[in-house]
Structure formats: C-alpha cells, structure tokens
Design a protein around this motif. Structure first.
Motif, PDB file in Angstrom:
ATOM      1  N   LYS A   1       0.811  -1.220   0.000  1.00 55.67           N
ATOM      2  CA  LYS A   1       0.000   0.000   0.000  1.00 55.67           C
ATOM      3  C   LYS A   1       0.845   1.270   0.000  1.00 55.67           C
ATOM      4  O   LYS A   1       0.312   2.366   0.066  1.00 55.67           O
ATOM      5  N   ILE A   2       2.164   1.112  -0.059  1.00 46.45           N
ATOM      6  CA  ILE A   2       3.077   2.258  -0.012  1.00 46.45           C
ATOM      7  C   ILE A   2       3.755   2.396  -1.366  1.00 46.45           C
ATOM      8  O   ILE A   2       4.140   1.397  -1.983  1.00 46.45           O
ATOM      9  N   ASP A   3       3.940   3.615  -1.821  1.00 48.21           N
ATOM     10  CA  ASP A   3       4.585   3.885  -3.106  1.00 48.21           C
ATOM     11  C   ASP A   3       5.921   3.153  -3.196  1.00 48.21           C
ATOM     12  O   ASP A   3       6.684   3.092  -2.241  1.00 48.21           O
ATOM     13  N   SER A   4       6.202   2.602  -4.388  1.00 51.98           N
ATOM     14  CA  SER A   4       7.424   1.818  -4.557  1.00 51.98           C
ATOM     15  C   SER A   4       8.705   2.572  -4.264  1.00 51.98           C
ATOM     16  O   SER A   4       9.669   1.969  -3.832  1.00 51.98           O
ATOM     17  N   ALA A   5       8.723   3.854  -4.502  1.00 55.98           N
ATOM     18  CA  ALA A   5       9.932   4.616  -4.221  1.00 55.98           C
ATOM     19  C   ALA A   5      10.187   4.728  -2.717  1.00 55.98           C
ATOM     20  O   ALA A   5      11.323   4.897  -2.288  1.00 55.98           O
ATOM     21  N   ILE A   6       9.146   4.610  -1.931  1.00 57.14           N
ATOM     22  CA  ILE A   6       9.264   4.725  -0.476  1.00 57.14           C
ATOM     23  C   ILE A   6       9.402   3.355   0.187  1.00 57.14           C
ATOM     24  O   ILE A   6      10.159   3.193   1.136  1.00 57.14           O
ATOM     25  N   VAL A   7       8.697   2.381  -0.315  1.00 51.54           N
ATOM     26  CA  VAL A   7       8.566   1.112   0.403  1.00 51.54           C
ATOM     27  C   VAL A   7       9.903   0.423   0.647  1.00 51.54           C
ATOM     28  O   VAL A   7      10.149  -0.085   1.735  1.00 51.54           O
ATOM     29  N   PHE A   8      10.785   0.404  -0.336  1.00 46.81           N
ATOM     30  CA  PHE A   8      12.047  -0.288  -0.102  1.00 46.81           C
ATOM     31  C   PHE A   8      12.879   0.439   0.941  1.00 46.81           C
ATOM     32  O   PHE A   8      13.561  -0.195   1.752  1.00 46.81           O
ATOM     33  N   GLN A   9      12.811   1.769   0.936  1.00 47.98           N
ATOM     34  CA  GLN A   9      13.546   2.549   1.931  1.00 47.98           C
ATOM     35  C   GLN A   9      13.124   2.154   3.346  1.00 47.98           C
ATOM     36  O   GLN A   9      13.949   1.905   4.219  1.00 47.98           O
ATOM     37  N   VAL A  10      11.831   2.118   3.547  1.00 48.77           N
ATOM     38  CA  VAL A  10      11.283   1.836   4.878  1.00 48.77           C
ATOM     39  C   VAL A  10      11.530   0.381   5.250  1.00 48.77           C
ATOM     40  O   VAL A  10      11.923   0.072   6.373  1.00 48.77           O
TER      41      VAL A  10
ATOM     42  N   ASP B   1       9.871  14.744  -1.285  1.00 45.98           N
ATOM     43  CA  ASP B   1       9.977  15.250   0.083  1.00 45.98           C
ATOM     44  C   ASP B   1       9.971  14.107   1.092  1.00 45.98           C
ATOM     45  O   ASP B   1      10.744  14.102   2.049  1.00 45.98           O
ATOM     46  N   VAL B   2       9.090  13.139   0.867  1.00 47.16           N
ATOM     47  CA  VAL B   2       9.031  11.989   1.777  1.00 47.16           C
ATOM     48  C   VAL B   2      10.359  11.244   1.753  1.00 47.16           C
ATOM     49  O   VAL B   2      10.909  10.900   2.807  1.00 47.16           O
ATOM     50  N   LEU B   3      10.890  10.997   0.573  1.00 43.74           N
ATOM     51  CA  LEU B   3      12.150  10.267   0.453  1.00 43.74           C
ATOM     52  C   LEU B   3      13.298  11.006   1.142  1.00 43.74           C
ATOM     53  O   LEU B   3      14.084  10.402   1.881  1.00 43.74           O
ATOM     54  N   MET B   4      13.388  12.298   0.914  1.00 38.25           N
ATOM     55  CA  MET B   4      14.474  13.066   1.537  1.00 38.25           C
ATOM     56  C   MET B   4      14.286  13.154   3.043  1.00 38.25           C
ATOM     57  O   MET B   4      15.242  12.966   3.808  1.00 38.25           O
TER      58      MET B   4
END
Length: 174
Positions: free
Chosen positions: A81-90, A133-136
């Motif tokens: 349910k989380i954007d792919s650009a964010i999910v791996f980071q988390v 912004d979320v990624l940074m």
C-alpha cells in the motif's frame, strides 16, 4: 500502491544482508539483544538472534529467510500500500533498525503522530505528500537516528554507505 514486488525487494536486500556473522559487539547477534547476555547465535541474511532467539540462525536457509521477510516484515509494513519509491527505503530500514523505528521515522517524515501504526492516517499523509519530500525527509530521519546510536563509531560508515545505496534505489523507483 507499490509497483515494487517483494521478489525484487528481497533480491536487493540480500545484496546488503547475507553471510553468517557472530560479531560479539553487535547486540543483534545475542538472543537477549544485550551484548554479553544470552546466547551469541549471530545473524544470517539479516535475520538476527535478537529478533528470532529460538531460530537456528547458523543453519538458516535462504528460502526460510525469504519466508520470514515476507510474513513478518513485508506484510507487517503494509508494503503493498506504499509507493514503490518509499517502500524499499522503509523496509530496508526496518530490517536494519527495527520495524517500530522505521514506521515511526516514516510517520515523522510525513508529519503525523509517530505511533508506529502504518494505517489509514499515515497512508493518507504519504499519498498527499510530495514523493521526493518523503524520500528526503525519511532518509534524513534515518541518518540522524544512526548518528545518535552509541555504536555509530563502529558501524556508522557501513550504515551511511547503505543509505547512499538506498537513495540510488529511490531514484530508480521514483
């Protein structure tokens, strides 16, 4: 909704996590999570004795590790349910620093209460936020977290290199 599949995420993760280690100075290698207390069982494929004290870490297979990561980490994070650009980071940070820490840092990144629950409020805040912004913000939170740890002098360089690699994945996934 994430476009990153668990299979791809797992392959990336195993690039950072792999061989058996039983570094006595790493609390994750002890069954109690306290250096010098409990049994020094180690870590393999990123699966630690601290998190899984009853598991035979040294003889853990890659297939069993993959099953654990899917059930206890990917699904528990609400990864699909989380954007792919964010999910791996988390997900990567959760494996490295603990699920609760990663969830709270993600919530801080989108300015919601850091209660460790990735539910509708957090997901809505993520979706309303600018992806970059979320990624940074998230990776900033991650680096600040690491620098506050007493083990920073010993492991900090490796953590920093790991975050740099994750930023490259974020750029690919974005």
């Amino acid at each position: 909704m994430s476009k990153l599949t668990f299979e791809v995420a797992f392959d990336r993760l195993i690039g950072h996590e792999g061989n058996f280690t039983d570094d006595k100075n790493d609390r994750g290698n002890w069954t109690t999570g306290i250096i010098g207390k409990g049994i020094l069982k180690g870590t393999k494929f990123g699966i630690s004795a601290m998190t899984y004290p009853d598991l035979d870490i040294k003889n853990l297979t890659l297939e069993k590790a993959k099953e654990i990561y899917k059930r206890d980490w990917w699904d528990a994070l609400n990864a699909n349910k989380i954007d792919s650009a964010i999910v791996f980071q988390v997900w990567d940070f959760a494996i490295n620093a603990g699920m609760a820490t990663a969830k709270r840092k993600l919530q801080s990144s989108v300015n919601v209460a850091d209660d460790g629950i990735i539910g509708p409020i957090t997901l809505d805040a993520i979706n309303k936020s600018d992806l970059n912004d979320v990624l940074m913000n998230f990776n900033s939170e991650r680096l600040v977290y690491y620098t506050k740890l007493s083990t920073w002098p010993r492991y900090g360089k490796g953590w920093t290199v790991r975050v740099a690699g994750q930023l490259k994945y974020a750029a690919m996934d974005n």
